[in-house]
Enzyme design. Structure first.
Site, short mmCIF file in Angstrom:
data_model
loop_
_atom_site.label_atom_id
_atom_site.label_comp_id
_atom_site.label_asym_id
_atom_site.label_seq_id
_atom_site.Cartn_x
_atom_site.Cartn_y
_atom_site.Cartn_z
N LEU A 162 1.11 -1.46 -0.14
CA LEU A 162 0.26 0.30 -0.15
C LEU A 162 1.00 1.18 -0.46
CD1 LEU A 162 -2.17 -1.24 2.80
CD2 LEU A 162 -2.81 -0.85 0.16
N ASP A 163 0.44 1.76 -0.68
CA ASP A 163 1.67 3.60 -0.63
C ASP A 163 1.45 3.68 0.74
OD1 ASP A 163 1.26 3.65 -3.89
OD2 ASP A 163 -0.46 4.88 -3.81
N LYS A 164 2.62 4.71 1.37
CA LYS A 164 2.40 5.21 2.35
C LYS A 164 1.13 5.54 2.92
CE LYS A 164 5.21 8.98 5.17
NZ LYS A 164 6.27 9.86 4.30
#
Length: 336
Positions: A162-164
């Site tokens: 998942l993106d940050k």
């Protein structure tokens, strides 16, 4: 000089490196003599031949740090060319990258765990994997501290990311066979992943839309992804299903179902149809409703357990910041 020579100096403490393999200093100085085999090569390529026990990536890191000299001059470009009979030295020392895969105790929300796998509810702001700018404090570091067996797995068992600034559910393997099985399942699109997104501008038209548009690196900005014309630019097929949950004058709450897993896929597709995510500045969104991070949450995860063959379904409630954002816009969400 027909053959390359490598002279291993004594360590900075005067001990032979062979005698301090387990407890030696952080820096080892090696003297180098470049031979005919290295003549005309790039510096990083030449070092691979002279210091073969280390990866080219690690040697490039040392070059960047100024740890390599040739004929008494510090060389900071991996592309610099060397000649036969050149003499040099290299300081073998830890780099941020080489120290990245270390256990770091942190609070992780473990939704489910058995001897084969675990499901983590990742907090927004937590980077998944070490990378430039984030060599520590990542989910990978936390997994290494949580589970000693993760040290034996590539990427500590992480099979998708998942993106940050995206919150929500991730499945993580705890054994290599399960890791391989999960990777295959994801590639075969047998893992169901749903997200909730808060986006700018009210939704218009049908409440359900299927977006099937290829995604590749944005040719105008290499830091972004974009919907691309594959006849002109590299790209891969990408499909996302969107379902409007609630609308308001300022924007919309949308359920997103991934059918492929391209980088930034939901963010790119939402922007492409005129609904950039709230606070997603990279793709045209802006801070609103009290949010400073992109309004995206991985709310539902479905897969078949690779060992027990049991159907697994997990749901994660909206985090507080997204709940408050919905409230500010007069929206609400009830988990099914």
């Amino acid at each position: 000089m027909k053959n390359s020579e490598l002279i291993i100096s004594r360590g900075l403490d005067g001990e032979d490196p062979e005698d301090r393999a387990d407890t030696g200093p952080d820096v080892e100085l090696r003297q180098l003599i470049f031979g005919e085999a290295q003549h005309g090569l790039r510096l990083d390529q030449a070092l691979v031949g002279l210091v073969p026990e280390f990866s080219r990536s690690y040697l490039q890191q040392l070059i960047d740090l100024g740890a390599v000299t040739v004929n008494g001059v510090v060389l900071r470009k991996a592309s610099a060319r060397v000649k036969a009979a050149d003499r040099g030295a290299i300081e073998l020392r830890p780099t941020p990258q080489s120290q990245a895969f270390k256990p770091e105790a942190m609070a992780l929300e473990i939704t489910y765990q058995d001897e084969h796998l675990m499901v983590v509810n990742k907090a927004a702001g937590l980077v998944v994997h070490p990378a430039p700018g984030n060599w520590s404090g990542t989910l990978l570091n936390g997994l290494l501290a949580h589970d000693a067996g993760a040290l034996n797995l590539p990427r500590a068992g992480i099979v998708h990311r998942l993106d940050k600034d995206t919150s929500g559910l991730m499945v993580v393997a705890r054994t290599r066979p399960v890791m391989d099985a999960l990777v295959r399942a994801i590639a075969a699109r047998e893992v169901g992943r749903q997200y909730l997104a808060l986006a700018h501008r009210p939704w218009v038209g049908s409440s359900r839309r299927e977006i099937d548009l290829p995604i590749g690196r944005d040719p105008r900005n290499r830091l972004r992804m974009a919907v691309v014309d594959v006849s002109q630019h590299p790209g891969k097929p990408a499909r996302t299903d969107f379902e409007l949950l609630q609308n308001c004058d300022l924007g919309c709450l949308v359920r997103c179902t991934l059918h492929t897993g391209r980088t930034h896929q939901i963010r790119v597709h939402m922007a492409a149809i005129g609904h950039p995510l709230v606070a997603d500045a990279l793709y045209g969104g802006s801070a609103a409703a009290g949010l400073q991070r992109q309004a995206l949450h991985a709310c539902r995860l479905v897969f078949t357990h690779p060992v027990t063959q049991q159907a697994m379904l997990f749901q994660a409630a909206l985090p507080d910041d997204l709940k408050q954002a919905l409230s500010q816009w007069g929206l609400s969400y009830t988990q099914p």
